[in-house]
Structures are given as C-alpha cells and as structure tokens.
Scaffold this motif. Structure first.
Motif, PDB file in Angstrom:
ATOM      1  N   ARG A  28       8.579   5.913  -1.691  1.00 44.62           N
ATOM      2  CA  ARG A  28       8.229   4.580  -2.179  1.00 44.62           C
ATOM      3  C   ARG A  28       8.649   4.322  -3.620  1.00 44.62           C
ATOM      4  O   ARG A  28       8.674   3.194  -4.048  1.00 44.62           O
ATOM      5  N   GLY A  29       8.901   5.382  -4.368  1.00 46.35           N
ATOM      6  CA  GLY A  29       9.307   5.197  -5.758  1.00 46.35           C
ATOM      7  C   GLY A  29       8.210   4.657  -6.661  1.00 46.35           C
ATOM      8  O   GLY A  29       8.478   4.182  -7.745  1.00 46.35           O
ATOM      9  N   SER A  30       6.959   4.730  -6.204  1.00 43.26           N
ATOM     10  CA  SER A  30       5.859   4.255  -7.026  1.00 43.26           C
ATOM     11  C   SER A  30       4.734   5.279  -7.034  1.00 43.26           C
ATOM     12  O   SER A  30       4.668   6.150  -6.175  1.00 43.26           O
ATOM     13  N   LEU A  31       3.853   5.134  -7.993  1.00 41.66           N
ATOM     14  CA  LEU A  31       2.746   6.064  -8.124  1.00 41.66           C
ATOM     15  C   LEU A  31       1.616   5.715  -7.168  1.00 41.66           C
ATOM     16  O   LEU A  31       1.303   4.550  -6.975  1.00 41.66           O
ATOM     17  N   PRO A  32       0.963   6.735  -6.612  1.00 38.41           N
ATOM     18  CA  PRO A  32      -0.223   6.477  -5.816  1.00 38.41           C
ATOM     19  C   PRO A  32      -1.391   6.145  -6.747  1.00 38.41           C
ATOM     20  O   PRO A  32      -1.288   6.299  -7.966  1.00 38.41           O
ATOM     21  N   SER A  33      -2.492   5.709  -6.163  1.00 36.50           N
ATOM     22  CA  SER A  33      -3.662   5.461  -7.003  1.00 36.50           C
ATOM     23  C   SER A  33      -4.109   6.778  -7.619  1.00 36.50           C
ATOM     24  O   SER A  33      -3.998   7.835  -7.020  1.00 36.50           O
ATOM     25  N   GLY A  34      -4.594   6.695  -8.835  1.00 34.29           N
ATOM     26  CA  GLY A  34      -5.056   7.896  -9.529  1.00 34.29           C
ATOM     27  C   GLY A  34      -5.143   7.649 -11.015  1.00 34.29           C
ATOM     28  O   GLY A  34      -4.972   6.528 -11.490  1.00 34.29           O
ATOM     29  N   TRP A  35      -5.402   8.678 -11.733  1.00 36.45           N
ATOM     30  CA  TRP A  35      -5.596   8.585 -13.173  1.00 36.45           C
ATOM     31  C   TRP A  35      -4.293   8.784 -13.936  1.00 36.45           C
ATOM     32  O   TRP A  35      -4.251   9.476 -14.944  1.00 36.45           O
ATOM     33  N   PHE A  36      -3.227   8.179 -13.496  1.00 33.12           N
ATOM     34  CA  PHE A  36      -1.951   8.316 -14.188  1.00 33.12           C
ATOM     35  C   PHE A  36      -1.974   7.538 -15.492  1.00 33.12           C
ATOM     36  O   PHE A  36      -2.565   6.456 -15.576  1.00 33.12           O
ATOM     37  N   LEU A  37      -1.338   8.087 -16.510  1.00 33.12           N
ATOM     38  CA  LEU A  37      -1.316   7.474 -17.836  1.00 33.12           C
ATOM     39  C   LEU A  37      -0.586   6.136 -17.796  1.00 33.12           C
ATOM     40  O   LEU A  37       0.525   6.045 -17.276  1.00 33.12           O
ATOM     41  N   GLN A  38      -1.220   5.126 -18.336  1.00 31.43           N
ATOM     42  CA  GLN A  38      -0.614   3.811 -18.514  1.00 31.43           C
ATOM     43  C   GLN A  38      -0.298   3.705 -20.007  1.00 31.43           C
ATOM     44  O   GLN A  38      -1.198   3.519 -20.799  1.00 31.43           O
ATOM     45  N   GLY A  39       0.934   3.870 -20.387  1.00 29.60           N
ATOM     46  CA  GLY A  39       1.290   3.812 -21.797  1.00 29.60           C
ATOM     47  C   GLY A  39       1.953   5.095 -22.260  1.00 29.60           C
ATOM     48  O   GLY A  39       2.398   5.920 -21.469  1.00 29.60           O
ATOM     49  N   ASP A  40       1.965   5.262 -23.561  1.00 25.08           N
ATOM     50  CA  ASP A  40       2.679   6.353 -24.215  1.00 25.08           C
ATOM     51  C   ASP A  40       1.754   7.530 -24.528  1.00 25.08           C
ATOM     52  O   ASP A  40       0.583   7.341 -24.843  1.00 25.08           O
ATOM     53  N   ARG A  41       2.293   8.741 -24.470  1.00 23.60           N
ATOM     54  CA  ARG A  41       1.517   9.941 -24.798  1.00 23.60           C
ATOM     55  C   ARG A  41       0.981   9.884 -26.226  1.00 23.60           C
ATOM     56  O   ARG A  41      -0.150  10.278 -26.482  1.00 23.60           O
TER      57      ARG A  41
END
Length: 146
Positions: free
Chosen positions: A126-139
């Motif tokens: 799918r080329g997209s992230l599943p639901s979860g706690w993935f970072l939105q933004g910069d480290r």
C-alpha cells in the motif's frame, strides 16, 4: 519505511522504520531487582525478532543487567518487548542511539516477527503506514533540538 536490513550476524529479519515508531521505555529491572519508575518516550528506528534500535535523550549504560521495557502500538494493538542495551553511540550532542537485544521467550519473539513481517508486507503493498504511534514530524522536533 525504507526497507529491510539483514546481516550475517542477525538471526532475525530487521525492518527499518521511516518514520520511526514512538515508544514508551521503562527501566524495569537492575541486577535482578524489579523497579517501579516512570517511562520516557523514545523513537524506535528499526525492529526485528531479536531486538531493536532506538533514539533517546537519556544516557544509558551498555549493560545486560539493566532490563528495559518498550511499549508501543501498531494496528491498534499494544506491543510490549523487553531487552538490554548491547551498543550505544551518539546521534547528536544530546541524543543517543542504542541497540537492544531482546530478552523474551520464543512466543514473544514470534509475535514481534509476525508484526515486523506484517508491517513490511503492508508497506510494500500500500505504500502507507498502518495505524500506530508513528512519528508525525521531525526527530529533532520530537527531542526539542534546535
């Protein structure tokens, strides 16, 4: 997620996470004694059945007597893993990168392997992230670095 890392010294397939996965890290045991302390947020950079690599603004020792717990969420399911630091290196002046070897039973290793395989397949399809706690933004924003 850029891809899968493998190596001769690895027993498990590893998945590089880009963006990284946010996680709560807690020190749960030192030299066999259980602790009850607060947690700190860290960023999981890659994960496999045998361990993970993460970034933190905490300075931790490389020590197999210090057991860490990592809690995160993927696919609306909580994932809890345990391990100890086997390698440490600076990522920036105030952030450290750590490699963790899991200290879990085989069923927990199998659960992590299923999750890693599922993430890799989903991203490729799918080329997209599943639901979860993935970072939105910069480290750097996550760690409040200018």
């Amino acid at each position: 997620m850029n891809g899968v890392k493998t190596g001769k010294q690895r027993d498990y397939f590893r998945l590089k996470l880009d963006p990284p996965l946010r996680s709560r890290m807690t020190i749960v045991m030192i030299k066999g004694k259980t602790l009850e302390v607060g947690s700190a947020e860290v960023l999981i950079e890659d994960i496999g059945g045998g361990g993970l690599r993460f970034l933190s603004d905490l300075k931790l020792p490389v020590n197999d007597q210090l057991v860490l717990q990592f809690e995160t969420e993927v696919y609306s399911q909580q994932l809890k893993t345990y391990g100890h630091v086997v390698r440490s290196s600076p990522w920036s002046e105030t952030i450290y990168e750590y490699a963790v070897k899991f200290t879990m039973d085989e069923s927990a290793h199998a659960e992590v392997n299923r999750l890693v395989n599922s993430l890799a397949i989903r991203f490729r399809q799918r080329g997209s992230l599943p639901s979860g706690w993935f970072l939105q933004g910069d480290r750097k924003d996550f760690f409040h670095i200018e």
